[in-house]
Scaffold this active site. Structure first.
Site, PDB file in Angstrom:
ATOM      1  N   ASP A   1      25.723 -17.613 -35.278  1.00  0.00           N
ATOM      2  CA  ASP A   1      25.911 -18.995 -35.721  1.00  0.00           C
ATOM      3  C   ASP A   1      25.113 -19.982 -34.873  1.00  0.00           C
ATOM      4  OD1 ASP A   1      27.566 -18.393 -33.592  1.00  0.00           O
ATOM      5  OD2 ASP A   1      29.421 -19.040 -34.554  1.00  0.00           O
ATOM      6  N   HIS A   2      24.354 -19.465 -33.903  1.00  0.00           N
ATOM      7  CA  HIS A   2      23.440 -20.275 -33.096  1.00  0.00           C
ATOM      8  C   HIS A   2      21.993 -19.915 -33.429  1.00  0.00           C
ATOM      9  CE1 HIS A   2      26.392 -21.615 -29.865  1.00  0.00           C
ATOM     10  NE2 HIS A   2      27.082 -20.693 -30.504  1.00  0.00           N
TER      11      HIS A   2
ATOM     12  N   ASP B   1      23.471 -26.022 -27.320  1.00  0.00           N
ATOM     13  CA  ASP B   1      22.699 -25.124 -26.447  1.00  0.00           C
ATOM     14  C   ASP B   1      21.613 -25.960 -25.780  1.00  0.00           C
ATOM     15  OD1 ASP B   1      23.625 -22.181 -27.422  1.00  0.00           O
ATOM     16  OD2 ASP B   1      23.526 -23.571 -29.121  1.00  0.00           O
TER      17      ASP B   1
ATOM     18  N   ASN C   1      28.615 -25.685 -24.782  1.00  0.00           N
ATOM     19  CA  ASN C   1      29.759 -26.141 -25.559  1.00  0.00           C
ATOM     20  C   ASN C   1      30.044 -27.627 -25.299  1.00  0.00           C
ATOM     21  OD1 ASN C   1      30.884 -24.126 -27.355  1.00  0.00           O
ATOM     22  ND2 ASN C   1      31.259 -22.883 -25.538  1.00  0.00           N
TER      23      ASN C   1
ATOM     24  N   ASN D   1      22.521 -17.882 -27.889  1.00  0.00           N
ATOM     25  CA  ASN D   1      23.870 -17.330 -28.005  1.00  0.00           C
ATOM     26  C   ASN D   1      23.851 -16.378 -29.194  1.00  0.00           C
ATOM     27  OD1 ASN D   1      26.560 -16.904 -29.031  1.00  0.00           O
ATOM     28  ND2 ASN D   1      27.276 -18.603 -27.779  1.00  0.00           N
TER      29      ASN D   1
ATOM     30  N   ASP E   1      24.599 -21.921 -23.624  1.00  0.00           N
ATOM     31  CA  ASP E   1      25.563 -22.560 -24.510  1.00  0.00           C
ATOM     32  C   ASP E   1      26.557 -23.325 -23.643  1.00  0.00           C
ATOM     33  OD1 ASP E   1      27.510 -23.311 -26.282  1.00  0.00           O
ATOM     34  OD2 ASP E   1      27.965 -21.291 -27.006  1.00  0.00           O
TER      35      ASP E   1
ATOM     36  N   GLU F   1      27.216 -14.798 -24.894  1.00  0.00           N
ATOM     37  CA  GLU F   1      28.237 -14.231 -25.782  1.00  0.00           C
ATOM     38  C   GLU F   1      27.841 -12.827 -26.239  1.00  0.00           C
ATOM     39  OE1 GLU F   1      31.490 -15.852 -29.023  1.00  0.00           O
ATOM     40  OE2 GLU F   1      29.614 -16.970 -28.789  1.00  0.00           O
TER      41      GLU F   1
END
Length: 258
Positions: free
Chosen positions: A249-250, A220, A149, A7, A147, A34
């Site tokens: 941030d991943h 993920d 979530n 991501n 991802d 994303e």
């Protein structure tokens, strides 16, 4: 063969980090999520110069998924999940590359919950479960990566501490029930299979020094059907990518199949 998921949290601003990671890790197939860019502004040429063909399903400012393949472009199979013709979010892309079927997935976050965003997350998850059943039963290797979530459990391997996340959509019982029903079709969670109990986080929020404290989440995932799982050799997370300048941030996660 190495298959990775990442991501990128905006391909335009993260492109240097993504290209840097591709040169270092050299995955044969890389699934991105994303993108936050339209189809017209996807940086196809940059990936071609790096040795990767690409297919993508973009959306300006939000969502967006892509599949890259080293040496040759992948074959685009499906854009978007079946079951809701009114869903305009670019969250699912299915392709073939290197003899594998691979889907790049960006499952809805679902916050705040309860509410319409959480309802959409659960409805999207149900559509994924329905579509994944046929993919799981195929005699050829299939991987559903991206991802999700979803934090599967409160164990230290999945989350540093659940205390401050108890109201988050990623940890809700309905979210975890959908995850377990997906796995029950016969999918193997590659990271869990090879690293059960170890902290294998893939996401660290930008706030509250969570990267510096290793206060991460495992959201993920790389799911393998039985033919792919039979070839599973190794899996991991390129966590050092998260610590670089202007990162997503991943961090990328990956598997190697024999």
């Amino acid at each position: 063969m190495k298959i990775a998921t990442f991501n990128v949290n905006g391909i335009t601003s993260r492109l240097p980090r993504v290209l840097e990671w591709l040169a270092e890790s050299r995955p044969d197939i890389a699934c991105l999520q994303e993108l936050k860019t339209s189809d017209a502004t996807f940086p196809e040429q940059a990936f071609q110069e790096a040795g990767y063909g690409a297919v993508w399903h973009g959306q300006k400012g939000f969502n967006g998924v892509a599949v890259l393949a080293r040496g040759a472009p992948p074959q685009d199979i499906r854009r978007g999940l079946p079951g809701d013709p009114d869903d305009t979010h670019s969250r699912y892309l299915e392709a073939q590359a290197g003899g594998l079927t691979v889907a790049s997935i960006y499952l809805p976050n679902g916050n705040p919950q309860p509410g319409p965003k959480f309802d959409y997350k659960l409805a999207w998850f149900e559509r994924l479960i329905q579509h994944a059943a046929e993919l799981c039963s195929r005699p050829d290797p299939v991987l559903l990566v991206g991802d999700y979530n979803v934090v599967p459990t409160n164990d230290v391997g999945d989350i540093y501490s659940a205390k401050s996340w108890l109201n988050d959509a990623l940890l809700q019982p309905q979210t975890r029930d959908a995850w377990q029903r997906l796995l029950a079709q016969g999918w193997t969670d590659a990271i869990l299979k090879l690293h059960a109990g170890a902290p294998m986080y893939t996401f660290w929020d930008y706030f509250r020094n969570r990267w510096e404290r290793n206060a991460g989440l495992r959201i993920d995932h790389l799911l393998l059907n039985a033919p792919a799982a039979a070839r599973l050799d190794s899996a991991g997370v390129d966590r050092e990518v998260r610590g670089r300048d202007k990162p997503s941030d991943h961090a990328p996660a990956w598997v190697v199949l024999r």
